[in-house]
Design an enzyme around this catalytic site. Structure first.
Site, PDB file in Angstrom:
ATOM      1  N   TRP A 101       0.608  -1.192   0.117  1.00  0.00           N
ATOM      2  CA  TRP A 101       0.061   0.038  -0.169  1.00  0.00           C
ATOM      3  C   TRP A 101       0.884   1.337   0.040  1.00  0.00           C
ATOM      4  CZ3 TRP A 101      -4.615  -0.247  -2.219  1.00  0.00           C
ATOM      5  CH2 TRP A 101      -5.246  -1.528  -1.991  1.00  0.00           C
ATOM      6  N   ASP A 166      -2.068   7.008   5.717  1.00  0.00           N
ATOM      7  CA  ASP A 166      -3.214   6.071   5.354  1.00  0.00           C
ATOM      8  C   ASP A 166      -3.703   5.204   6.339  1.00  0.00           C
ATOM      9  OD1 ASP A 166      -4.730   4.219   4.008  1.00  0.00           O
ATOM     10  OD2 ASP A 166      -3.238   3.557   2.482  1.00  0.00           O
ATOM     11  N   LYS A 190     -13.223  -1.339   5.691  1.00  0.00           N
ATOM     12  CA  LYS A 190     -12.422  -2.348   6.639  1.00  0.00           C
ATOM     13  C   LYS A 190     -13.251  -2.058   8.181  1.00  0.00           C
ATOM     14  CE  LYS A 190      -9.005  -2.560   3.227  1.00  0.00           C
ATOM     15  NZ  LYS A 190      -8.516  -1.839   2.370  1.00  0.00           N
TER      16      LYS A 190
HETATM   17  C1  LIG Z   1      -7.810  -1.508   1.403  1.00  0.00           C
HETATM   18  C2  LIG Z   1      -6.537  -0.150   1.368  1.00  0.00           C
HETATM   19  C3  LIG Z   1      -6.593   0.857   0.475  1.00  0.00           C
HETATM   20  C4  LIG Z   1      -7.400   0.980  -0.573  1.00  0.00           C
HETATM   21  O1  LIG Z   1      -8.701   1.311  -0.358  1.00  0.00           O
HETATM   22  P1  LIG Z   1      -9.929   1.860  -1.526  1.00  0.00           P
HETATM   23  O2  LIG Z   1     -10.839   2.329  -0.573  1.00  0.00           O
HETATM   24  O3  LIG Z   1     -10.189   0.351  -2.046  1.00  0.00           O
HETATM   25  O4  LIG Z   1      -9.256   2.687  -2.335  1.00  0.00           O
HETATM   26  C5  LIG Z   1      -5.727   1.598   0.776  1.00  0.00           C
HETATM   27  N1  LIG Z   1      -4.684   1.595   1.776  1.00  0.00           N
HETATM   28  C6  LIG Z   1      -4.965   0.544   2.660  1.00  0.00           C
HETATM   29  C7  LIG Z   1      -3.697   0.632   3.806  1.00  0.00           C
HETATM   30  C8  LIG Z   1      -5.780  -0.451   2.542  1.00  0.00           C
HETATM   31  O5  LIG Z   1      -5.814  -1.300   3.481  1.00  0.00           O
END
Ligand SMILES: *Cc1c(COP(=O)(O)O)cnc(C)c1O
Length: 359
Positions: A101, A166, A190
């Site tokens: 990521w 993030d 999540k």
């Molecule tokens: C799932 C995830 C993403 C992507 O998220 P989207 O909403 O599908 O763009 C980005 N960063 C991390 C750490 C993730 O777990």
């Protein structure tokens, strides 16, 4: 019967939330319509939106000099949104690379700005003293929890630059100090609710610097000036996120939830570490509370493990293809009984295999 679903995302939602949504699906709050059938500008829906933001502010401890934006495009759109809102094309920005990521964020940001990768690791977080920071960097970007390997910062790094993080797979999983960060962003699917929205929690002085060619719907200022309703938001996802925030509050907030999350993950790591059949590759000091990865010493048995766990009602344990092995994603909505059931399953497998030939 509902199974224990260890999916990395979209992931389990709290059963109480699903039941409430089901009960009021056709007729929300005696309005004679579903919440997804009403105007986003109606008084009723505005109340849903205001309540959602207020509850999020309360459970996350968001100071008043931070704005909360509910945005489109998931966390991934913010990989571009962050540089577009905070930099000009010839600026330099610092990124820590701790996994897939981080790399996706770096790749996208590199289209808009000069990215300096300050450190790189896969199963650990390099010591901050070793980071090759650039003095002129506009910000420092990290991925708080690498969902694929299960590597998680246990606290915010120290920096005199705004830290952009993030938080997609760890938001609301434990207490944090929001003011350690300049921007926190996270996709919903999540720990927040169903897919369809992302949150950006941004210190107010970092709004209003977007490049002039930034699309309106990527400009944080647009969201801030329009209560995140410049255009039609994902109303049903907002509503469900609001129910999840209420549920977190009812559980005792992120303090109480954090204790449960730590205990849930420890049960799995303790079992894995004591096992002759499973192992985990992550530096113990940065192991994730949300995504517990493990591999079978005999990888030939992966398929059998997945088949038998599925038959036992333990779903979606296959690890990400980029990393292999298994992954138990145990977000807030995964009940502790689900983790206990997985631990029991893994122990039973051990007992049934005196010859080490099976997991
Ligand atoms: C799932 C995830 C993403 C992507 O998220 P989207 O909403 O599908 O763009 C980005 N960063 C991390 C750490 C993730 O777990």
């Amino acid at each position: 019967m509902r199974a224990f679903n260890f999916s990395a995302g979209p992931a389990m939602l709290p059963e109480a939330v699903m039941r409430k949504a089901q009960a009021e699906f056709l007729n929300w709050n005696n309005t004679g319509m579903s919440v997804m059938e009403m105007s986003h500008r109606s008084k009723e829906f505005m109340e849903v939106a205001h309540h959602m933001e207020a509850t999020l502010r309360e459970i996350m401890g968001i100071p008043s000099n931070y704005k909360v934006l509910f945005v489109h495009g998931g966390a991934s759109l913010q990989f571009a949104g962050v540089p577009m809102n905070l930099t000009e094309a010839d600026d330099v920005v610092d990124y820590v690379n701790t996994g897939v990521w981080s790399q996706k964020a770096i790749k996208e940001a590199s289209r808009y700005v000069n990215v300096n990768e300050v450190a790189k690791a896969e199963n650990s977080i390099p010591a901050p003293e070793t980071w090759r920071l650039s003095p002129e960097a506009k910000y420092l970007h990290i991925c708080q929890n690498e969902t694929i390997t299960g590597v998680e910062y246990q606290s915010a790094p120290i920096s005199d630059k705004p830290i952009i993080s993030d938080f997609s797979s760890t938001v609301l999983s434990r207490p944090i100090n929001v003011s350690d960060y300049g921007v926190i962003y996270a996709g919903a699917q999540k720990n927040i609710g169903p897919a369809g929205l992302a949150i950006v929690v941004v210190r107010e002085d970092l709004i209003g610097q977007a490049r002039s060619d930034t699309p309106n719907l990527m400009n944080w200022q647009t969201y801030n000036d329009n209560e995140s309703m410049f255009n039609t938001p994902a109303t049903f996802s907002w509503y469900l996120a609001g129910l999840v925030f209420d549920w977190i509050k009812e559980q005792g907030g992120v303090d109480a939830i954090g204790e449960v999350n730590q205990r849930k993950s420890k049960k799995l790591y303790d079992l894995i570490d004591a096992s002759d059949f499973f192992y985990n590759e992550v530096d113990p000091s940065v192991r994730s509370w949300m995504n517990v990865t493990f591999k079978l010493k005999n990888a030939d048995l992966d398929a059998a493990f997945l088949e038998e766990s599925k038959a036992a009602g333990l779903l979606s344990l296959k690890g990400h293809k980029a990393y292999g092995g298994m992954r138990a994603s145990i977000y807030n909505a995964m009940p502790e009984e689900g983790v206990d059931a997985l631990v029991q399953f893994m122990k039973t497998l051990k007992r049934n295999t005196p010859d080490n030939s099976r997991p």
